[in-house]
Write an enzyme that holds these catalytic residues in place. Structure first.
Site, PDB file in Angstrom:
ATOM      1  N   ASN A  10       0.456   7.399   8.935  1.00 38.78           N
ATOM      2  CA  ASN A  10       0.156   6.462   7.541  1.00 38.78           C
ATOM      3  C   ASN A  10      -0.391   5.143   8.254  1.00 38.78           C
ATOM      4  O   ASN A  10       0.230   4.248   8.852  1.00 38.78           O
ATOM      5  CB  ASN A  10       1.891   5.888   7.132  1.00 38.78           C
ATOM      6  N   ARG A  90      -1.125  10.012   5.079  1.00 38.78           N
ATOM      7  CA  ARG A  90      -0.734   9.493   3.850  1.00 38.78           C
ATOM      8  C   ARG A  90      -2.052   9.199   3.437  1.00 38.78           C
ATOM      9  O   ARG A  90      -2.638   8.332   4.094  1.00 38.78           O
ATOM     10  CB  ARG A  90       0.184   8.427   3.880  1.00 38.78           C
ATOM     11  N   GLY A 207      11.090  -0.666  -3.433  1.00 40.35           N
ATOM     12  CA  GLY A 207      10.954  -1.220  -2.096  1.00 40.35           C
ATOM     13  C   GLY A 207      10.022  -2.535  -2.282  1.00 40.35           C
ATOM     14  O   GLY A 207       9.975  -3.259  -3.306  1.00 40.35           O
ATOM     15  N   ARG A 238       4.064  -8.814  -5.993  1.00 38.68           N
ATOM     16  CA  ARG A 238       3.270  -8.362  -6.942  1.00 38.68           C
ATOM     17  C   ARG A 238       3.753  -8.592  -8.414  1.00 38.68           C
ATOM     18  O   ARG A 238       5.047  -8.452  -8.484  1.00 38.68           O
ATOM     19  CB  ARG A 238       2.822  -7.134  -6.765  1.00 38.68           C
ATOM     20  N   ASP A 280      11.998 -11.219   0.041  1.00 35.02           N
ATOM     21  CA  ASP A 280      13.104 -10.209   0.512  1.00 35.02           C
ATOM     22  C   ASP A 280      14.297 -10.298  -0.156  1.00 35.02           C
ATOM     23  O   ASP A 280      14.779 -11.550  -0.542  1.00 35.02           O
ATOM     24  CB  ASP A 280      13.281 -10.555   1.873  1.00 35.02           C
ATOM     25  N   GLU A 379       9.235   9.894   2.572  1.00 30.19           N
ATOM     26  CA  GLU A 379       7.797  10.208   2.335  1.00 30.19           C
ATOM     27  C   GLU A 379       7.141  10.949   3.506  1.00 30.19           C
ATOM     28  O   GLU A 379       6.326  12.037   3.358  1.00 30.19           O
ATOM     29  CB  GLU A 379       6.949   8.858   2.098  1.00 30.19           C
TER      30      GLU A 379
END
Ligand code: AMP
Length: 393
Positions: A10, A90, A207, A238, A280, A379
Site C-alpha cells: 500500500n 492497493r 477511521g 475532512r 484523533d 484490507e
C-alpha cells in the site's frame, strides 16, 4: 499457477505499508515512513519479533523504487529462502472501468496512469509502488486492487450527480472508496453472522477517513463517499458533505484560491476543525472541553443521518457493522450512533458494547430486530485474496 506467498503493498506519498501472506495467513508486516526525507523502516513477524527497525540511508530513501529494495532485503532477512509469488497493490481509483482487480500488464499500467487526475493524492503513489515492485521482483505478477471497484454495482440513480449527463459520461460520478474494507466485511459476515450475510447491512468504516456503505446480498447498493474522499461523513480532518455554495462563497467573497479551499476541506476540517483540539478520536473522548463534546455529538449525528438515507434506499435493515479504528474501538461512538434508533429495531447491549473488537463482537441484545456488530477490518487480507484469485484463474 499456484500462489503460495503474496506481498501486499500500500504505497502512499511518503510511505509504503507492506504485509506478507502465506496462504490466508499474515506472517510479516511493516512499513516505511518518511520517504524523500529521513525515512525509517519497521517490520515484524506475526509473532511480534522485530525483523528490521532502522533508518534508511539517503540513497535508499530516494523514491519508491529504492525503498522497495530495502523491503526486499527485509524479506530476505525474515526468510533467506523466501520466494514472493505475486504482489497485490492497493490502488485507490479504478475509474468507472474496473469493477474487479486486474493483472498489471504494460497496457494496463499505461491505462492506470490516465486515472491519476481522479485521485491525485493517491494513485500516482500507488503506481510508483507497482513500478518499484516490478523492478524488485522481476517476472512476478502484480495485481492492482481498487478501492472503488466494490461500488461499481451502484445503479445510475445512486452513482450520478444531478448535473448534465455529459459529465457523468466523462467520469464525474460517485465512485465511493474503502471498497477493500467493505468487501472484506461482506465476506466475513458469512463466517461470523451468516443469518444476515445475504441481507440488508449498513457498514460504517470509521477511521481517519470514513464512509458508510449499504450492502444488500453482499453487493454495494450505495455509499456515502462520492467523486473524491472528501464527501460524506465528517472525518478526522475532512469536512464530508458540504453545500457547494460554501465553496463558491469562500472563493468569491473570501478571496481563497481553489487550492486553499481544497486544503481547508481536506486538512483543516472534520473533527480537527470542529473541535479546535485534535483530529484523533481518543483525544476528543478524553477531553472535558465542551468543544470536544460538541464535535463528538456532531460526528455521531452525521453518521445517523447517513444511516437513515442508506436504510431508506435499501428499504430495510438487518444489521449494522462498525469497523475501522474508531468503529472497532470506540464504544462511545457506537453507543452515540445507535442511541435513538430503537424505532428501527436497534437495541444495544451496553455491557457487550464496552468491549473492543479484537475479533467480531455482537453489541446488540438478543431481542434486537437489527443485529449490531463491530468487526475488525482487514484490507490487506482482502487484497491478498483477490491477488491469489486473479493469479490462479
Ligand atoms: P484508522 O484510520 O482505521 O487507523 O483509525 C484511526 C482512528 O481510530 C483515529 O481517529 C483514532 O483516534 C481512532 N482510535 C483508535 N483507537 C481508538 C480507541 N481506543 N478509542 C477511540 N478511537 C480510537
Amino acid at each position: 499457477m499456484t500462489i503460495e506467498t503474496i506481498l501486499v503493498l500500500n504505497a502512499g506519498s511518503s510511505s509504503i505499508k507492506f504485509q506478507l501472506f502465506k496462504g490466508e495467513e499474515s506472517v510479516l508486516s511493516g512499513q516505511i515512513d518518511g520517504l524523500g526525507a529521513s525515512a525509517w523502516i519497521k517490520g515484524k513477524s506475526a509473532e511480534g519479533v522485530t525483523i528490521m527497525d532502522r533508518a534508511l540511508s539517503e540513497e535508499e530513501a530516494q523514491n519508491h523504487n529504492t525503498a522497495l529494495q530495502v523491503i526486499l532485503a527485509l524479506l530476505k532477512e525474515f526468510d533467506p529462502n523466501l520466494e514472493v509469488d505475486a504482489i497485490g497493490h492497493r490502488v485507490v481509483h479504478g475509474s468507472s472501468k474496473y469493477s474487479a482487480p486486474v493483472l498489471v500488464t504494460e497496457e494496463v499500467a499505461a491505462e492506470l496512469e490516465t486515472f491519476n487526475p481522479l485521485a491525485p493524492l493517491h494513485n500516482p503513489h500507488n503506481l510508483a509502488g507497482i513500478a518499484g515492485a516490478k523492478a524488485a521482483f522481476p517476472g512476478k505478477p502484480n495485481v492492482a486492487c481498487f478501492d472503488t471497484a466494490f461500488h461499481r454495482t451502484q445503479e445510475f440513480k445512486n452513482e450520478a450527480y444531478a448535473i448534465p449527463t455529459k459529465y457523468y459520461d466523462e467520469g464525474i460520478r460517485r465512485y465511493g472508496m474503502h471498497g477493500q474494507s467493505f468487501h472484506y466485511i461482506a465476506e466475513e459476515l458469512h463466517n461470523v453472522a451468516p443469518e444476515v450475510a445475504n441481507g440488508k447491512v449498513v457498514v460504517a468504516h470509521l477511521g481517519n477517513g470514513a464512509s458508510m456503505c449499504a450492502i444488500e446480498n453482499g453487493k454495494s447498493v450505495t455509499t456515502t463517499m462520492g467523486f473524491t474522499p472528501v464527501d460524506g461523513l465528517a472525518m478526522g480532518t475532512r469536512s464530508g458533505l458540504i453545500d457547494p455554495g460554501v465553496i463558491f462563497y469562500l472563493i468569491e467573497n473570501k478571496g481563497m484560491s481553489a487550492k486553499e479551499v481544497a486544503n481547508l476541506l481536506n486538512k483543516e476540517s472534520g473533527m480537527k476543525g470542529l473541535s479546535g483540539i485534535s483530529q484523533d478520536m481518543r483525544d476528543l473522548e478524553n477531553s472535558d472541553s465542551p468543544d470536544a463534546k460538541r464535535a463528538l455529538d456532531y460526528y455521531d449525528n452525521r453518521i445517523k443521518r447517513e444511516l437513515g438515507a442508506l436504510v431508506a434506499v435499501m428499504g430495510g435493515l438487518d444489521a449494522i457493522v462498525f469497523t475501522g479504528g474508531i468503529g472497532e474501538n470506540s464504544s462511545q461512538t457506537r453507543a452515540g450512533v445507535c442511541k435513538g434508533l430503537e424505532f428501527l429495531g436497534v437495541e444495544i447491549d451496553e455491557e457487550a458494547n464496552k468491549a473492543r473488537a479484537k475479533e467480531a463482537i455482537t453489541i446488540s441484545k438478543g431481542s434486537s430486530k437489527v443485529k449490531v456488530m463491530a468487526i475488525p477490518t482487514n484490507e490487506e487480507a482482502m487484497i491478498a485474496r483477490q491477488t491469489r484469485a486473479i493469479c490462479e484463474a
